[in-house]
Design an enzyme around this catalytic site. Structure first.
Site, PDB file in Angstrom:
ATOM      1  N   CYS A  75       6.737   4.056  -5.474  1.00 30.11           N
ATOM      2  CA  CYS A  75       7.429   3.583  -4.270  1.00 30.11           C
ATOM      3  C   CYS A  75       8.923   3.537  -4.580  1.00 30.11           C
ATOM      4  CB  CYS A  75       6.901   2.189  -3.943  1.00 30.11           C
ATOM      5  SG  CYS A  75       7.723   1.357  -2.584  1.00 30.11           S
ATOM      6  N   CYS A 185      11.159   8.545   0.117  1.00 35.48           N
ATOM      7  CA  CYS A 185      10.068   7.577   0.302  1.00 35.48           C
ATOM      8  C   CYS A 185       8.778   8.335   0.030  1.00 35.48           C
ATOM      9  CB  CYS A 185      10.084   7.052   1.741  1.00 35.48           C
ATOM     10  SG  CYS A 185       8.622   6.107   2.203  1.00 35.48           S
TER      11      CYS A 185
END
Ligand code: DGL
Length: 266
Positions: A75, A185
């Site tokens: 992440c 992302c």
């Protein structure tokens, strides 16, 4: 059990980090893995630094209880806000993922690169530090992909809302003459087919999955933690705390009998 047989741990705010997990299990087919999809708390990108740190600690503790030998923070938002603290507080190696603006800066011809990422990543100190190392004549067009993670978590990858949001984020970057688009992302690689339709064939789309997999292999090797047992059949456990179907749908193309998806609180 020999620690080389222990699992590689992964966590993300949701299902997106599986884009990294897939690269890792492809490069390292011998390794057991445990993946945490903290979907109940997605999106991390709209949370404060303190909240992101607290959630990253919670996820790390869970993976450590399962004896993970290395953790991939799959992440960008958690990496850019929490990895320094995790590395300072725990004894095992951590691999992080950051938006690949440096590779993009090396190849841009228009001297303009676009980046689509969460608010939490773009506002982080680590991202600011990385951006400050880029040549000053290169412009970085930053755009927050607000709402994209929620749609992916809700299984709405190919929806009208998705096309609308993507167009509204990408068209201004195209108008600014970007020739590289950095996906900052880990959820966004799942949107590459839709993104390609909007940006056309000339803009390079860059994500960091393969680089993270190579780095994971290098760090395991350096620490003598690679599972070198060729007979070993790798097992993969994916924990999700909300909407197991979203994860199942994303992994539908992977036919591996040793993948177990568990909907659990953690
Ligand atoms: N996959 C996370 C990332 O790479 C998404 C963050 C979020 O939940 O907002 O940043």
């Amino acid at each position: 059990m020999d620690s080389n047989n222990f699992s590689i741990g992964f966590f993300d705010s949701g299902v997106g980090g599986t884009s990294i997990w897939k690269e890792v299990i492809t490069l390292l087919p011998n390794e057991n893995t445990i993946y945490l999809s903290d979907s109940i708390n997605a999106p991390y990108g709209e949370k404060s630094e303190e909240e992101i740190i607290a959630l990253s600690i919670k996820n790390t503790e869970f993976l450590l209880k399962k004896n993970c030998k290395l953790i991939v923070v799959a992440c960008n938002t958690a990496t850019t806000n929490a990895i320094t603290l995790l590395r300072n507080n725990y004894d095992i190696p951590f691999i992080g993922i950051e938006p690949a603006i440096r590779p993009a800066a090396l190849t841009t011809k228009t001297n303009t690169i676009g980046i689509l990422a969460t608010k939490g990543t773009l506002n982080s100190r680590l991202f600011e530090e990385t951006s400050s190392t880029i040549r000053k004549d290169i412009q970085i067009k930053e755009t927050i992909g607000k709402g994209l993670v929620e749609l992916i978590e809700g299984g709405k990858l190919n929806s009208k809302e998705m096309t609308f949001l993507l167009s509204s984020y990408l068209k201004p970057m195209i108008a600014n003459n970007i020739d590289s688009l950095v996906l900052g992302c880990t959820h966004y690689p799942y949107l590459i087919p839709q993104i390609r339709k909007i940006v056309g064939s000339k803009i390079q789309i860059i994500d960091s999955g393969e680089a993270v997999a190579k780095q994971t292999k290098a760090v395991l090797s350096k620490n003598n933690l690679l599972n070198i047992d060729k007979e070993h059949e790798a097992k993969h456990q994916l924990y999700i705390n909300k909407n197991k179907a979203a994860l199942k749908n994303l992994l539908i193309s992977i036919k591996d009998k040793n993948i177990e998806i568990l909907e659990r609180k953690f």
